[in-house]
Scaffold this motif. Sequence first.
Motif, PDB file in Angstrom:
ATOM      1  N   SER A  81      65.464  64.357 -38.428  1.00 37.63           N
ATOM      2  CA  SER A  81      65.144  65.622 -39.115  1.00 37.63           C
ATOM      3  C   SER A  81      65.765  65.652 -40.515  1.00 37.63           C
ATOM      4  O   SER A  81      65.213  66.274 -41.420  1.00 37.63           O
ATOM      5  CB  SER A  81      65.567  66.832 -38.290  1.00 37.63           C
ATOM      6  OG  SER A  81      66.889  66.702 -37.909  1.00 37.63           O
TER       7      SER A  81
ATOM      8  N   THR B 283      63.622  66.381 -43.753  1.00 41.17           N
ATOM      9  CA  THR B 283      64.030  67.554 -44.533  1.00 41.17           C
ATOM     10  C   THR B 283      64.222  67.119 -45.992  1.00 41.17           C
ATOM     11  O   THR B 283      63.778  67.793 -46.919  1.00 41.17           O
ATOM     12  CB  THR B 283      65.342  68.151 -43.965  1.00 41.17           C
ATOM     13  OG1 THR B 283      65.101  68.480 -42.604  1.00 41.17           O
ATOM     14  CG2 THR B 283      65.768  69.392 -44.719  1.00 41.17           C
TER      15      THR B 283
ATOM     16  N   GLU C  74      62.918  71.432 -38.765  1.00 40.00           N
ATOM     17  CA  GLU C  74      62.698  72.883 -38.891  1.00 40.00           C
ATOM     18  C   GLU C  74      61.888  73.279 -40.114  1.00 40.00           C
ATOM     19  O   GLU C  74      61.004  74.126 -40.042  1.00 40.00           O
ATOM     20  CB  GLU C  74      64.045  73.609 -38.929  1.00 40.00           C
ATOM     21  CG  GLU C  74      64.669  73.692 -37.559  1.00 40.00           C
ATOM     22  CD  GLU C  74      65.998  74.415 -37.558  1.00 40.00           C
ATOM     23  OE1 GLU C  74      66.169  75.348 -38.378  1.00 40.00           O
ATOM     24  OE2 GLU C  74      66.846  74.033 -36.746  1.00 40.00           O
TER      25      GLU C  74
ATOM     26  N   GLU D  62      58.401  75.542 -40.227  1.00 41.45           N
ATOM     27  CA  GLU D  62      58.252  76.782 -41.022  1.00 41.45           C
ATOM     28  C   GLU D  62      57.014  76.730 -41.916  1.00 41.45           C
ATOM     29  O   GLU D  62      56.172  77.605 -41.902  1.00 41.45           O
ATOM     30  CB  GLU D  62      59.450  76.862 -41.968  1.00 41.45           C
ATOM     31  CG  GLU D  62      60.326  78.075 -41.861  1.00 41.45           C
ATOM     32  CD  GLU D  62      61.541  77.790 -42.721  1.00 41.45           C
ATOM     33  OE1 GLU D  62      61.417  77.849 -43.955  1.00 41.45           O
ATOM     34  OE2 GLU D  62      62.612  77.471 -42.147  1.00 41.45           O
TER      35      GLU D  62
ATOM     36  N   GLN E 188      56.304  75.112 -32.703  1.00 43.42           N
ATOM     37  CA  GLN E 188      57.716  75.445 -32.503  1.00 43.42           C
ATOM     38  C   GLN E 188      58.615  74.232 -32.719  1.00 43.42           C
ATOM     39  O   GLN E 188      58.150  73.087 -32.686  1.00 43.42           O
ATOM     40  CB  GLN E 188      57.936  76.033 -31.113  1.00 43.42           C
ATOM     41  CG  GLN E 188      57.384  75.191 -29.978  1.00 43.42           C
ATOM     42  CD  GLN E 188      57.518  75.875 -28.633  1.00 43.42           C
ATOM     43  OE1 GLN E 188      58.581  75.842 -28.029  1.00 43.42           O
ATOM     44  NE2 GLN E 188      56.443  76.478 -28.155  1.00 43.42           N
ATOM     45  N   VAL E 189      59.915  74.539 -32.932  1.00 43.59           N
ATOM     46  CA  VAL E 189      60.896  73.452 -33.040  1.00 43.59           C
ATOM     47  C   VAL E 189      61.159  72.947 -31.630  1.00 43.59           C
ATOM     48  O   VAL E 189      61.296  73.747 -30.699  1.00 43.59           O
ATOM     49  CB  VAL E 189      62.208  73.975 -33.672  1.00 43.59           C
ATOM     50  CG1 VAL E 189      63.269  72.878 -33.700  1.00 43.59           C
ATOM     51  CG2 VAL E 189      61.954  74.505 -35.084  1.00 43.59           C
TER      52      VAL E 189
END
Length: 309
Positions: A41, A45, A127, A131, A149-150
């Motif tokens: 992640s 990210t 995440e 979003e 969803q996460v």
Amino acid sequence: MENIGKIPFNYEWRNRWIIIKEFIQNPVKEIWFLRDKFKVSELYTGLAKRDRDLNNPNIPQWLNFGYWQEETTYNGACAALARKLGEIAELSPKDQVLDVGFGFAEQDILWMRENNVGAITGINTTEIQVEIAKERVARAGLAEQINLQVGSATEMPFAENSFDKVTALECAFHFNTREDFFAEAVRVLRPGGKLALADCLPRVGREINFWLRVNSNKMCIPFANQYDQHIYVEKLKKHGFLNIQAIPISEYVFPAAVHYFTQVGQQISKHDIAIDLQKDNPGIEAWSRDRGWFMAFDDYVLFSGEKPN
Ligand SMILES: C[S@@+](CC[C@H](N)C(=O)[O-])C[C@H]1O[C@@H](n2cnc3c(N)ncnc32)[C@H](O)[C@@H]1O
């Protein structure tokens, strides 16, 4: 046409040189990548935060290598790969689909529009992607049908026998481990349900050496996932899947994808780059002969298997 089969560079040395150059340019960052605790992640990210177009709803946010048989642009090739996976999964309007590792949910929007699937649930560990993907799905008017969803592929928050199809578009190599995901997939599928994957792996006979290990770490690929397509099929069988298919598509993925990514970062926008499918594709034989690999991978296969009735 006269360029078919010509090798523009030696892939193996080019790949090694990239690793060495990146280390010399930023040793601190590279050592950070090599930490055992470096999480997938964090990788995605970081990529998302560097993307100037992240919040532009008109620009697609695909994150795969693409299927370049006819398509000449990145967005077209990525959509073509999603269509291929949709075919293998035999997506249909009656399906409740679980899509794992959905990135920004581009394939979910495509499958909903083109295959009219019943409903899609998506889980993704990153995440920021979840979003942004939710915003994009809502803007496409599909928030009722696509629920994101996460969540992790190896610990799914779903009851057994919940889905007709489980899909994983270019992400299972990241899962810790891919086999734990197979166990989860067979659990949440209904009897007769289908798992379909587009996945990257080492090709049969590839030497497992220092360069593969370094690249695996950088790309957040657990080393336990570095096995070839024959072992892959055996592992699907071990987890109870039947009617397993393995369709190799490397020739339509890597050679053109490498040319595309070589041009990214140069003057032109990545969305405007067009690949010449003749000139920019040395062919898989030349690619293999020169031990081509790209971001740790050199084989690309579509897999599917069914949960017994
Ligand atoms: C190469 S991207 C592919 C994204 C998307 N399928 C596409 O083709 O555009 C890999 C995706 O897998 C997700 N991912 C990695 N490990 C995961 C895990 N254990 N569970 C769920 N998603 C994961 C990442 O967050 C990322 O969205």
